[in-house]
Design a protein around this motif. Structure first.
Motif, mmCIF file in Angstrom:
data_model
loop_
_atom_site.group_PDB
_atom_site.id
_atom_site.type_symbol
_atom_site.label_atom_id
_atom_site.label_comp_id
_atom_site.label_asym_id
_atom_site.label_seq_id
_atom_site.Cartn_x
_atom_site.Cartn_y
_atom_site.Cartn_z
ATOM 1 N N GLU A 1 0.797 -1.216 0.000
ATOM 2 C CA GLU A 1 0.000 0.000 0.000
ATOM 3 C C GLU A 1 0.838 1.278 0.000
ATOM 4 O O GLU A 1 0.296 2.382 0.056
ATOM 5 C CB GLU A 1 -0.958 -0.016 1.190
ATOM 6 N N LYS A 2 2.154 1.131 -0.113
ATOM 7 C CA LYS A 2 3.009 2.316 -0.210
ATOM 8 C C LYS A 2 3.048 2.878 -1.626
ATOM 9 O O LYS A 2 3.616 3.951 -1.849
ATOM 10 C CB LYS A 2 4.433 1.978 0.255
ATOM 11 N N ILE A 3 2.489 2.152 -2.578
ATOM 12 C CA ILE A 3 2.495 2.633 -3.969
ATOM 13 C C ILE A 3 1.067 2.710 -4.503
ATOM 14 O O ILE A 3 0.210 1.922 -4.137
ATOM 15 C CB ILE A 3 3.356 1.733 -4.887
ATOM 16 N N ASP A 4 0.847 3.698 -5.367
ATOM 17 C CA ASP A 4 -0.479 3.949 -5.926
ATOM 18 C C ASP A 4 -0.669 3.324 -7.297
ATOM 19 O O ASP A 4 -1.798 3.053 -7.706
ATOM 20 C CB ASP A 4 -0.733 5.456 -6.024
ATOM 21 N N ILE A 5 0.411 3.158 -8.042
ATOM 22 C CA ILE A 5 0.360 2.456 -9.323
ATOM 23 C C ILE A 5 1.515 1.466 -9.360
ATOM 24 O O ILE A 5 2.420 1.526 -8.534
ATOM 25 C CB ILE A 5 0.435 3.414 -10.542
ATOM 26 N N TYR A 6 1.467 0.542 -10.292
ATOM 27 C CA TYR A 6 2.421 -0.562 -10.384
ATOM 28 C C TYR A 6 2.322 -1.493 -9.178
ATOM 29 O O TYR A 6 3.226 -2.290 -8.929
ATOM 30 C CB TYR A 6 3.864 -0.063 -10.544
ATOM 31 N N TYR B 1 3.456 -6.809 -6.775
ATOM 32 C CA TYR B 1 2.791 -8.014 -6.278
ATOM 33 C C TYR B 1 3.235 -9.245 -7.066
ATOM 34 O O TYR B 1 3.515 -10.302 -6.487
ATOM 35 C CB TYR B 1 1.282 -7.808 -6.401
ATOM 36 N N ARG B 2 3.355 -9.103 -8.371
ATOM 37 C CA ARG B 2 3.738 -10.255 -9.198
ATOM 38 C C ARG B 2 5.204 -10.622 -9.006
ATOM 39 O O ARG B 2 5.572 -11.779 -9.214
ATOM 40 C CB ARG B 2 3.410 -9.968 -10.661
ATOM 41 N N ILE C 1 5.219 10.237 -11.186
ATOM 42 C CA ILE C 1 4.604 9.246 -10.305
ATOM 43 C C ILE C 1 4.999 7.842 -10.753
ATOM 44 O O ILE C 1 5.314 6.976 -9.928
ATOM 45 C CB ILE C 1 3.072 9.405 -10.294
ATOM 46 N N HIS C 2 5.007 7.616 -12.070
ATOM 47 C CA HIS C 2 5.465 6.323 -12.591
ATOM 48 C C HIS C 2 6.879 6.028 -12.099
ATOM 49 O O HIS C 2 7.163 4.947 -11.568
ATOM 50 C CB HIS C 2 5.451 6.342 -14.122
ATOM 51 N N LEU C 3 7.771 6.995 -12.283
ATOM 52 C CA LEU C 3 9.165 6.778 -11.941
ATOM 53 C C LEU C 3 9.371 6.614 -10.444
ATOM 54 O O LEU C 3 10.188 5.807 -10.007
ATOM 55 C CB LEU C 3 10.008 7.935 -12.482
ATOM 56 N N ILE D 1 9.905 0.152 -6.123
ATOM 57 C CA ILE D 1 9.803 -1.291 -6.352
ATOM 58 C C ILE D 1 11.179 -1.899 -6.600
ATOM 59 O O ILE D 1 11.540 -2.932 -6.024
ATOM 60 C CB ILE D 1 8.863 -1.583 -7.536
ATOM 61 N N LEU D 2 11.964 -1.257 -7.456
ATOM 62 C CA LEU D 2 13.275 -1.801 -7.792
ATOM 63 C C LEU D 2 14.227 -1.747 -6.598
ATOM 64 O O LEU D 2 15.037 -2.651 -6.400
ATOM 65 C CB LEU D 2 13.848 -1.042 -8.988
ATOM 66 N N GLU D 3 14.107 -0.698 -5.798
ATOM 67 C CA GLU D 3 14.931 -0.621 -4.587
ATOM 68 C C GLU D 3 14.511 -1.706 -3.594
ATOM 69 O O GLU D 3 15.361 -2.345 -2.951
ATOM 70 C CB GLU D 3 14.779 0.767 -3.955
ATOM 71 N N LYS D 4 13.218 -1.938 -3.471
ATOM 72 C CA LYS D 4 12.707 -2.941 -2.548
ATOM 73 C C LYS D 4 13.183 -4.340 -2.910
ATOM 74 O O LYS D 4 13.467 -5.163 -2.022
ATOM 75 C CB LYS D 4 11.178 -2.900 -2.545
ATOM 76 N N HIS D 5 13.298 -4.609 -4.209
ATOM 77 C CA HIS D 5 13.605 -5.966 -4.659
ATOM 78 C C HIS D 5 14.997 -6.084 -5.285
ATOM 79 O O HIS D 5 15.255 -7.035 -6.034
ATOM 80 C CB HIS D 5 12.544 -6.428 -5.658
#
Length: 286
Positions: free
Chosen positions: A178-183, A188-189, A222-224, A230-234
């Motif tokens: 829930e920290k992100i609004d898009i993607y 999740y995938r 917002i996309h970036l 996401i990329l930092e998280k994973h």
């Protein structure tokens, strides 16, 4: 095995009837259809209530205030009770054999995530523009798809849609971030792909509608920002691949980020990944 379908809805009344009807027209009917409306103001809730009065397998929930797609998906996941779970956006549709094909594929392969081909349409659902995958060689071979998901290495740079997953897989990874609004679906995938045994059917079994009101039309910043998160998280998942595979992943990530044409931010994201990779190589040598 009990099948649950959840539908997310927000001001999509013009499309929502087609979406619900497409689930009710399945050759293998779901045990329940959970519809979560995110405080629509266009009459969508009245339409949903009409269906609830007619259909015994439809469950509805109306948010009192708009929560956004990520929280809406998590609410849906908290309400579904099935052994097998799949979903549908309120502006898209299933084709009649969607659930039957996925259910049989899970039984035949013992997979815990199955995905299928889909059409891409314009505003009118029968205005088909193209098919997502025209050649099965464009898809990952085998049942481990983590590298392809991380790098979005799927046809048309689009991830699969409307996958069916088992309850056990859902429980093992939890809900949407829930920290992100898009993607939120991308993130999740990635987590799904770390644990899933997957299977795929080339049958075209849903239609994804492209129109000007989708979340993909948000500002590029917002996309970036979401992609960076996401990329930092994973990032550690990427570092677990071989150097050649890391180069492939980073190359595709950089190419995808370039679609947003903010070179300064895009280069910063890919630079972080390269630095992490170099540090890992140094540590491995020690």
């Amino acid at each position: 095995m009990k099948i649950s379908v959840y539908i997310t809805s927000y001001n999509q009344k013009a499309f929502l009837k087609e979406a619900i009807d497409s689930v009710l027209a399945q050759t293998l009917l779901p045990n329940e259809i959970v519809i979560i409306d995110d405080a629509s103001t266009d009459g969508s809730q009245d339409l949903i209530q009409e269906y609830c009065l007619r259909e015994t397998n439809i469950i509805s929930h109306f948010n009192k205030e708009n929560k956004g797609i990520t929280k809406n998906r998590n609410l849906a996941l908290s309400l579904v009770t099935g052994d097998l779970i799949t979903w549908l956006d309120g502006d898209d549709v299933y084709l009649p054999d969607k659930l039957k094909t996925q259910f049989e594929l899970i039984q035949q392969t013992n997979a815990d995530l199955v995905y299928t081909n889909f059409y891409i349409s314009e505003d009118q659902i029968d205005s088909i523009k193209r098919v997502w995958c025209s050649d099965i060689s464009q898809l990952p071979q085998g049942n481990n798809i983590l590298k392809e998901v991380l790098s979005r290495n799927f046809p048309r740079n689009m991830l699969f849609r409307y996958e069916m997953i088992t309850r056990e897989l859902l429980n093992s990874i939890g809900g949407y971030d829930e920290k992100i609004d898009i993607y939120e679906d991308f993130e999740y995938r990635i987590r799904l792909a770390t644990k899933a045994k997957t299977a795929f059917s080339m049958k075209v079994l849903s239609i994804y509608r492209l129109h000007g009101k989708g979340l993909s039309n948000k500002e590029k910043s917002i996309h970036l920002s979401c992609l960076n998160y996401i990329l930092e998280k994973h990032k550690e998942l990427i570092l677990n691949f071989s150097p050649n595979e890391q180069e492939q992943i980073n190359g595709r990530i950089g190419k995808y980020l370039s679609n947003f044409k903010d070179e300064k931010i895009s280069e910063n994201i890919t630079l972080k990944l390269k630095i992490k990779r170099r540090l890992k190589r140094l540590i491995d040598k020690i």
